[in-house]
Design a protein around this motif. Sequence first.
Motif, short mmCIF file in Angstrom:
data_model
loop_
_atom_site.label_atom_id
_atom_site.label_comp_id
_atom_site.label_asym_id
_atom_site.label_seq_id
_atom_site.Cartn_x
_atom_site.Cartn_y
_atom_site.Cartn_z
N GLY A 1 31.57 41.31 51.94
CA GLY A 1 32.78 40.54 51.67
C GLY A 1 33.44 40.88 50.34
N ALA A 2 32.75 41.62 49.47
CA ALA A 2 33.32 41.92 48.15
C ALA A 2 34.55 42.80 48.26
CB ALA A 2 32.27 42.58 47.26
N ARG A 3 34.51 43.77 49.16
CA ARG A 3 35.69 44.65 49.31
C ARG A 3 36.88 43.86 49.83
NH1 ARG A 3 34.77 50.23 52.35
NH2 ARG A 3 33.43 50.42 50.49
N ASP B 1 40.53 43.27 47.97
CA ASP B 1 41.83 43.52 48.61
C ASP B 1 42.75 42.31 48.44
OD1 ASP B 1 41.02 46.02 49.40
OD2 ASP B 1 40.53 45.42 51.45
N VAL B 2 42.18 41.13 48.64
CA VAL B 2 42.98 39.90 48.49
C VAL B 2 43.46 39.76 47.05
CG1 VAL B 2 42.85 37.37 48.51
CG2 VAL B 2 41.93 38.68 50.43
N LEU B 3 42.58 39.96 46.09
CA LEU B 3 42.96 39.80 44.67
C LEU B 3 44.05 40.79 44.27
CD1 LEU B 3 39.64 39.12 42.73
CD2 LEU B 3 41.22 37.52 43.80
N SER B 4 44.06 41.98 44.88
CA SER B 4 45.07 42.97 44.53
C SER B 4 46.47 42.54 44.96
CB SER B 4 44.73 44.32 45.18
OG SER B 4 44.91 44.28 46.58
N ASP C 1 42.49 35.85 57.69
CA ASP C 1 43.05 37.20 57.59
C ASP C 1 43.66 37.36 56.20
OD1 ASP C 1 46.02 36.66 57.56
OD2 ASP C 1 45.60 35.82 59.52
N VAL C 2 43.93 38.59 55.83
CA VAL C 2 44.35 38.89 54.46
C VAL C 2 45.61 38.14 54.06
CG1 VAL C 2 45.17 40.72 52.92
CG2 VAL C 2 43.21 41.15 54.39
N LEU D 1 38.97 35.14 38.63
CA LEU D 1 38.61 35.63 39.96
C LEU D 1 38.07 37.05 39.89
CD1 LEU D 1 41.60 34.17 42.01
CD2 LEU D 1 39.27 33.28 41.80
N THR D 2 38.64 37.86 39.00
CA THR D 2 38.12 39.22 38.83
C THR D 2 36.70 39.18 38.28
OG1 THR D 2 40.36 40.08 38.47
CG2 THR D 2 38.51 41.43 37.70
#
Length: 250
Positions: free
Chosen positions: A128-130, A134-137, A94-95, A116-117
Amino acid sequence: MEISHVTRCRAAASWLFPPGCAIAGRSAVALLGGAEPRADEPVEVLVEPSARFGPVAGLRIHVARWQEGEVSRIGRIPVTTAARTCWDVARWLDVVEAVAHVDSLVHQRVTGPADLTAYLGQRRGERGARRFADVLSLVDGGAESLPESRLRVRIVRAGLPRPVTQHVIERNGRFVARVDLAWPDLKVAVEYDGLWHHDPDQFHRDRRRLNRILGDDWIVLHVTSRRMAEDFEGVLTEIRTALRRRRATR
């Protein structure tokens, strides 16, 4: 010999893996230098579809292809690279948990937001890219533990302003204290209190450290693992109240 999760990863890779397998997910995070799961948790393995490996007791097997360069070796153990590992935990967890584990790798400087970006750019349009975006943000390498990361992410996802991690408080240019999470402009801080009964000396040092900043008009709220699990709405209410009162006096 002490059996740890990393020890079990090494044993699995040395004695069980056919070609086309690699340590992945949270297990890879541990081998790369990040947070380590408990010794009794399953070793996570990424398996190429052609390998036809598993099921095996003690292993959590994920079947998926990897691209060239996404698996390297630590010693003789095949392990997904930092970028691929972060991609996988973003898809598999999960996030909140995913951010916490990516935080641990960024904190240890195994990888960084720019890398990572760039990896995300290579996977744009894929399934899975979206989720990865979200995780990277939400990633912040300032977090020093999984619980601190989980606390920060849950606060932000609840709609509160994003806090500063490991904020240093100074007085007349001299160090006074460092707090886990802070809204410096409002002088509100949040501290995660872990299992300090295992280290009473650390408990006393932390309390003395926090007492120093009370004279500078800081509000310090404490969050325990029990409150995280059982009364997080109460925690959010306390933080919102502290922030609202400080805004009203500015």
